[in-house]
Design a protein around this motif. Sequence first.
Motif, short mmCIF file in Angstrom:
data_model
loop_
_atom_site.label_atom_id
_atom_site.label_comp_id
_atom_site.label_asym_id
_atom_site.label_seq_id
_atom_site.Cartn_x
_atom_site.Cartn_y
_atom_site.Cartn_z
N PRO A 105 7.42 -2.01 -15.47
CA PRO A 105 7.03 -1.29 -14.24
C PRO A 105 6.84 -2.15 -13.00
CG PRO A 105 5.80 -0.45 -16.12
CD PRO A 105 6.58 -1.64 -16.62
N ARG A 106 6.17 -3.27 -13.12
CA ARG A 106 5.88 -4.07 -11.93
C ARG A 106 7.14 -4.68 -11.31
NH1 ARG A 106 0.91 -8.27 -11.19
NH2 ARG A 106 0.84 -8.03 -8.95
N PRO A 107 7.99 -5.37 -12.09
CA PRO A 107 9.24 -5.87 -11.49
C PRO A 107 10.16 -4.74 -11.00
CG PRO A 107 8.82 -6.99 -13.56
CD PRO A 107 7.81 -5.88 -13.44
N LYS A 108 10.12 -3.60 -11.69
CA LYS A 108 10.93 -2.45 -11.26
C LYS A 108 10.48 -1.99 -9.87
CE LYS A 108 11.97 0.99 -14.06
NZ LYS A 108 11.87 2.20 -14.88
N ARG A 109 9.17 -1.89 -9.67
CA ARG A 109 8.64 -1.47 -8.37
C ARG A 109 8.99 -2.49 -7.28
NH1 ARG A 109 5.91 2.52 -7.39
NH2 ARG A 109 5.07 2.85 -9.45
N PHE A 110 8.89 -3.78 -7.61
CA PHE A 110 9.23 -4.83 -6.66
C PHE A 110 10.71 -4.73 -6.27
CE2 PHE A 110 11.05 -9.01 -5.81
CZ PHE A 110 10.31 -9.38 -4.70
N TRP A 118 12.29 -3.90 -2.65
CA TRP A 118 13.22 -4.83 -2.03
C TRP A 118 14.51 -4.13 -1.61
CZ3 TRP A 118 13.57 -9.09 0.49
CH2 TRP A 118 14.79 -9.75 0.63
N VAL A 119 15.04 -3.30 -2.48
CA VAL A 119 16.28 -2.57 -2.17
C VAL A 119 16.04 -1.59 -1.03
CG1 VAL A 119 17.91 -0.87 -3.09
CG2 VAL A 119 17.31 -2.86 -4.45
N LEU A 125 13.12 4.88 4.61
CA LEU A 125 11.77 4.43 4.98
C LEU A 125 10.72 5.25 4.23
CD1 LEU A 125 9.87 2.70 6.69
CD2 LEU A 125 10.07 4.43 8.50
N ASP A 126 10.96 6.54 4.11
CA ASP A 126 10.08 7.43 3.35
C ASP A 126 9.94 6.94 1.91
OD1 ASP A 126 8.56 9.60 2.53
OD2 ASP A 126 10.12 11.09 2.90
N GLY A 137 6.80 5.22 -0.09
CA GLY A 137 6.41 5.77 -1.39
C GLY A 137 6.30 4.69 -2.46
N VAL A 138 7.26 3.77 -2.49
CA VAL A 138 7.22 2.67 -3.47
C VAL A 138 6.00 1.79 -3.22
CG1 VAL A 138 8.37 0.54 -4.20
CG2 VAL A 138 9.70 2.61 -3.92
N LEU A 139 5.75 1.47 -1.96
CA LEU A 139 4.61 0.60 -1.64
C LEU A 139 3.27 1.28 -1.95
CD1 LEU A 139 5.87 -0.99 1.71
CD2 LEU A 139 5.87 -2.00 -0.59
N MET A 140 3.25 2.61 -1.92
CA MET A 140 2.03 3.35 -2.25
C MET A 140 1.99 3.74 -3.73
SD MET A 140 1.65 5.69 1.15
CE MET A 140 0.04 6.30 0.72
N LYS A 141 2.91 3.16 -4.49
CA LYS A 141 2.99 3.35 -5.95
C LYS A 141 3.24 4.81 -6.35
CE LYS A 141 0.37 -0.75 -6.93
NZ LYS A 141 -0.70 -1.40 -7.61
N ARG A 142 4.04 5.48 -5.54
CA ARG A 142 4.50 6.82 -5.90
C ARG A 142 5.91 6.72 -6.44
NH1 ARG A 142 2.66 8.76 -0.39
NH2 ARG A 142 4.87 8.62 0.03
N GLU A 143 6.33 7.75 -7.13
CA GLU A 143 7.70 7.81 -7.64
C GLU A 143 8.65 8.06 -6.47
OE1 GLU A 143 10.46 7.68 -10.82
OE2 GLU A 143 8.31 7.27 -10.80
#
Length: 165
Positions: free
Chosen positions: A79-84, A88-89, A145-146, A150-156
């Motif tokens: 999960p953590r590297p996936k979110r990173f 990044w993408v 951007l949306d 969402g990724v930075l706020m740990k949402r799907e």
Amino acid sequence: MRIFLDGLYRLSGGLAASFLAAIGLSIAAQVVGRQLGYTVDATGFAGFCLAASTFLGLGYSMRHGAHVRVTLVIDSLPPRPKRFLEAWVCLCSFVILSWLTWKAAIFTWQGYVFDEVSPGLMAIPLWIPQTGMVIGLAVLTVAVLDDLIGVLMKREVSYRSAHAS
């Protein structure tokens, strides 16, 4: 804000669909005109509608998971590297799309200032169909951007949650 953004994506998708319908109407007009002995040259118009439909549909289709994504690597990550990696993408995509939208807007503005028109029987000012491209790119930039937020706020992210349903 969520209601506004979802409405923006739906509006953009609806406009894309209406331009697809306009292509169908222009083809029907050409067929009927040919049967009645008239030449209806709507090829340029249909091309402009196709461009508008393509670009206006980008943001809507991204939010609904319809863009092609290769998830072989990202799905195998914890999960953590996936979110990173997704952040990044999204960040890289946002930067590139912002630049592209800006350049397309300048290009369209220059077409307006220099009064460029399309070649052919229907001399349409080129800024008119190019505006659909700029708006579509802007909506896609907002959608990316949306998802970045969402990724930075740990949402799907939208394109993942769209596939889950």
